[in-house]
Design an enzyme around this catalytic site. Structure first.
Site, mmCIF file in Angstrom:
data_model
loop_
_atom_site.group_PDB
_atom_site.id
_atom_site.type_symbol
_atom_site.label_atom_id
_atom_site.label_comp_id
_atom_site.label_asym_id
_atom_site.label_seq_id
_atom_site.Cartn_x
_atom_site.Cartn_y
_atom_site.Cartn_z
ATOM 1 N N ASP A 138 11.805 30.886 -56.743
ATOM 2 C CA ASP A 138 11.285 32.205 -56.365
ATOM 3 C C ASP A 138 11.581 32.448 -54.885
ATOM 4 O O ASP A 138 11.080 31.731 -54.020
ATOM 5 C CB ASP A 138 9.775 32.261 -56.628
ATOM 6 C CG ASP A 138 9.207 33.666 -56.517
ATOM 7 O OD1 ASP A 138 9.799 34.498 -55.795
ATOM 8 O OD2 ASP A 138 8.166 33.928 -57.153
ATOM 9 N N SER A 181 2.020 38.324 -58.096
ATOM 10 C CA SER A 181 2.506 38.574 -56.744
ATOM 11 C C SER A 181 1.401 39.204 -55.884
ATOM 12 O O SER A 181 0.356 38.588 -55.688
ATOM 13 C CB SER A 181 3.772 39.434 -56.809
ATOM 14 O OG SER A 181 4.508 39.369 -55.609
ATOM 15 N N HIS A 240 11.122 35.068 -59.575
ATOM 16 C CA HIS A 240 9.935 35.909 -59.393
ATOM 17 C C HIS A 240 9.657 36.725 -60.655
ATOM 18 O O HIS A 240 10.010 37.896 -60.748
ATOM 19 C CB HIS A 240 10.161 36.835 -58.193
ATOM 20 C CG HIS A 240 8.911 37.452 -57.659
ATOM 21 N ND1 HIS A 240 7.881 36.726 -57.101
ATOM 22 C CD2 HIS A 240 8.523 38.752 -57.589
ATOM 23 C CE1 HIS A 240 6.923 37.534 -56.704
ATOM 24 N NE2 HIS A 240 7.289 38.774 -56.990
#
Length: 225
Positions: free
Chosen positions: A177, A119, A204
């Site tokens: 996601d 991320s 995610h």
């Protein structure tokens, strides 16, 4: 026949992840890569206020220990300790401290064969490698990079990721996601020449099921000799 080399990989946590929490989140991947890669986890330099941190980040009502404190690499607003990957921003507050943290880890904990980022950590890992490709002596290029739920960082004053990256790369992202939509990760992958992609049906997180194991191993085995 020579013994297989165990690769060392510096892993950059996501926003609002503690060092301990990130180690736990990468536990399944660590098991998948056992004997192939050693994962060294690193969280960001900036504490994220408890109000902005995920519920249950700390085990009790007292202050967090350093390993349990949710952290981030930079903030996307000038006055608030918050971050949004998807909103347009002209601010990357705290980015220089983030770069110094990574440079120090590379110097004191290395050498490393590769970088892995999740991320916000993936966006930072890509930026670090772009700086290295541009000649920044703090960031010698690794042999490979793995970017999970990555995105092109917004708010950078220099469009450094516009230049194609020649670094071998594996891009991992989920079809569902909602934090970092798959098109964001695909856009980042397009900045790397010969990018390898691994998609999954989830959201995610860092996938490490049996169905993904061979993709990780196939990518890493080319660097293990």
């Amino acid at each position: 026949m020579a013994a297989r080399q165990t690769l060392r990989v510096l892993c950059l946590a996501g926003f609002r992840q503690s060092e301990r929490g990130f180690r736990e989140k990468t536990g399944a991947l660590r098991k998948t890569l056992r004997g192939r890669a050693e994962l060294v986890c690193l969280s960001g330099p900036h504490p994220v206020p408890e109000a902005a941190a995920p519920e249950g980040s700390c085990p009790d009502s007292g202050p967090c220990s350093p390993e349990e404190q949710p952290r981030g690499w930079w903030f996307s607003e000038e006055e608030a300790d918050v971050f949004s990957a998807l909103e347009e921003s002209t601010v990357c507050r705290g980015l220089q401290e983030a770069l110094e943290t990574v440079a120090r880890a590379l110097d004191t904990l290395g050498p490393f064969d590769g970088l892995l980022g999740f991320s916000q950590g993936a966006a930072l890992a890509a930026y670090v490698c772009a700086l290295g490709q541009a000649g920044d002596p703090r960031f010698p290029l690794p042999r490979f990079i793995i970017l999970v739920s990555g995105f092109c960082p917004r708010g950078l004053k220099e469009p450094i990721l516009q230049s194609p990256m020649s670094l071998p790369s594996l891009h991992v992202f989920g079809d569902t996601d909602r934090v970092i939509p798959s098109q964001e990760s695909m856009q980042l992958a397009s900045r790397f020449l010969g990018a390898v992609t691994l998609t999954h049906s989830g959201g995610h997180f860092i996938p490490a099921a049996a169905s993904q194991r061979q993709a990780y191993l196939k990518f890493l085995d080319q660097f293990a000799e």
